[in-house]
Design an enzyme around this catalytic site. Structure first.
Site, PDB file in Angstrom:
ATOM      1  N   THR A 140       0.843  -1.206   0.000  1.00  0.00           N
ATOM      2  CA  THR A 140       0.000   0.000   0.000  1.00  0.00           C
ATOM      3  C   THR A 140       0.875   1.251   0.000  1.00  0.00           C
ATOM      4  OG1 THR A 140      -1.463   1.304   1.427  1.00  0.00           O
ATOM      5  CG2 THR A 140      -0.138  -0.329   2.524  1.00  0.00           C
ATOM      6  N   ASP A 141       0.285   2.385  -0.403  1.00  0.00           N
ATOM      7  CA  ASP A 141       1.022   3.654  -0.322  1.00  0.00           C
ATOM      8  C   ASP A 141       1.240   4.078   1.136  1.00  0.00           C
ATOM      9  OD1 ASP A 141      -1.682   4.215   0.143  1.00  0.00           O
ATOM     10  OD2 ASP A 141      -1.760   5.995  -1.135  1.00  0.00           O
ATOM     11  N   TYR A 165      -2.088  -0.857  10.904  1.00  0.00           N
ATOM     12  CA  TYR A 165      -2.286  -1.441   9.566  1.00  0.00           C
ATOM     13  C   TYR A 165      -1.038  -1.245   8.703  1.00  0.00           C
ATOM     14  CZ  TYR A 165      -3.643  -1.482   4.618  1.00  0.00           C
ATOM     15  OH  TYR A 165      -3.668  -1.704   3.255  1.00  0.00           O
ATOM     16  N   LYS A 169       1.750  -3.930   7.143  1.00  0.00           N
ATOM     17  CA  LYS A 169       2.007  -4.047   5.701  1.00  0.00           C
ATOM     18  C   LYS A 169       3.496  -3.801   5.415  1.00  0.00           C
ATOM     19  CE  LYS A 169      -0.639  -4.562   2.810  1.00  0.00           C
ATOM     20  NZ  LYS A 169      -1.205  -5.809   2.200  1.00  0.00           N
TER      21      LYS A 169
END
Ligand code: NAD
Length: 366
Positions: A140-141, A165, A169
């Site tokens: 993810t960014d 989160y 990641k």
């Protein structure tokens, strides 16, 4: 460009989720491709998102957890995929704040389990065959943390995750990086920006705002709504993931950011407030009666206490990835949001099933 990697057998983890179910649809449009959806069907895995795929004999499904090494090894061994696209994850930042351990388990332990199982499988194939196989890890960014304008994160920039989160990641990405360098595993990492489109679980910004606007209910907006995100339509994200699967250079990392333009800077950076206002306007178009008490839906926007650790802005520079993958987004955010609003307005049965799944006894709502 080198020849494309064949996608005859593709294993997708998390295929019952928002992006995964769109990815499976696109893959099944290719007549020579078979898919295996490996998914635990947590609250976020919506049965109705994949039910229409089941009559297709090229679609298979295993309901199991990514941390279940035995189930994963069995599925990988039996299906023998050319490519694994790893999407299974706990993905909602608010839930990660309420229950971080669950995110560590699925996002970190789950990725470590997949790496072990995939490495063992590929290791048994012989060097020529192993070189043809690829793991596409979907990140993810958010791992880069907040980025001040006008900068955009570039491949190789340091990670500064803010939420549980994004921290899990980031940890998963580091595991993939270590497996690449230490064991020579063929893998690419792909960082998409915020996705929008049909079948997103109704706890994220776009579906929450859409459904509340359709029902004439208050629409909660964190803080002053000034947080900026870059947006990518889910069809464009999936096209980028497939491009990474077909053309990805083992060891490479790719950025998928929104905006049809070819410039280095993303061109679909909108504040959350602007996104929610656009959704309200699109709902006014779809249902001009004005909801329960009448008038433009923007009146329903309510500012609520900000999320702890809320990052002000995410931004990715995707220019190099666009060139390397021969990919660029096609759907402009304004058009995509309007189409997404129409989809939710027309798919009440899907919304009802997702709502039932989200209210399961073990699920914590935030
Ligand atoms: P989602 O929450 O809609 O779906 C996740 C899927 O993973 C569900 O089908 C769920 O059942 C499955 N799953 C969860 N835990 C599992 C487990 N332990 N074992 C097996 N399956 C499990 O997520 P999404 O929005 O489709 O995102 C997919 C991936 O893309 C994630 O890795 C996410 O971090 C990443 N991503 C998403 C976005 C976005 O805007 N949605 C943006 C960037 C990156």
């Amino acid at each position: 460009m080198p020849p494309l990697r064949p996608l005859r057998r593709v294993l997708v983890t998390g295929g019952a989720g928002f992006i995964g179910s769109t990815l499976l649809r696109r893959l099944l449009e290719r007549p020579a491709t078979r898919v295996l959806n490996y998914d635990a069907f947590t609250y976020a895995g919506v049965d109705a998102s994949v039910a229409p795929l089941r009559p297709d004999l090229r679609y298979e499904e295993v309901r199991a957890d990514v941390v279940d090494a035995a189930a994963l090894a069995y599925a990988v061994g039996r299906f023998d995929p050319d490519v694994v696209l790893h999407l299974a994850a706990e993905s909602h930042v608010d839930r990660s704040i309420a229950d971080p351990e669950r995110f560590v388990r699925t996002n970190v332990e789950g990725t470590a389990t997949l790496l072990r199982v995939w490495r063992e499988h590929v290791g048994g194939l012989g060097p020529g065959e192993a070189a043809r196989r690829l793991l596409v890890h979907v990140s993810t960014d958010e791992v880069y943390g907040p980025i001040s304008p006008p900068k955009a994160a570039r491949v190789g920039d340091p990670y500064r995750p803010s939420s549980p989160y994004s921290a899990t990641k980031a940890a998963a990405d580091h595991l993939v990086g270590a497996w690449r360098r230490t064991y020579g595993l063929s893998a690419v990492i792909v960082h998409p920006t915020n996705n929008h489109g049909p079948r997103q679980f109704p706890e994220k910004l776009v579906p929450v705002a859409t459904l509340r606007a359709l029902r004439g209910e208050p629409i909660p907006l964190y803080g002053d709504g000034s947080q900026v995100r870059d947006w990518l339509h889910v069809d464009d994200c999936v096209a980028g993931l497939i491009a990474a699967a077909e053309r990805g250079e083992p060891g490479a990392t790719y950025h998928l950011a929104g905006g049809p333009g070819d410039g280095a800077a993303p061109t679909e950076e909108w504040s959350n407030r602007r996104v929610v206002e656009a959704i309200c306007d699109a709902v006014d178009q779809v249902a001009p009666d004005g909801g329960a008490s009448g008038g433009p839906r923007r009146r329903l926007i309510e500012h609520v206490a900000d999320r702890p650790g809320h990052d002000a802005r995410y931004a990715l520079d995707s220019a190099a990835s666009r060139r390397e993958l021969g990919w660029r987004p096609r759907v402009a955010l304004a058009d995509g949001l309007a189409a997404t609003v129409r989809w939710y307005a027309q798919n009440a049965a899907w919304v009802a099933e997702a709502a039932r799944a989200g209210e399961g006894p073990q699920e914590r709502r935030v």
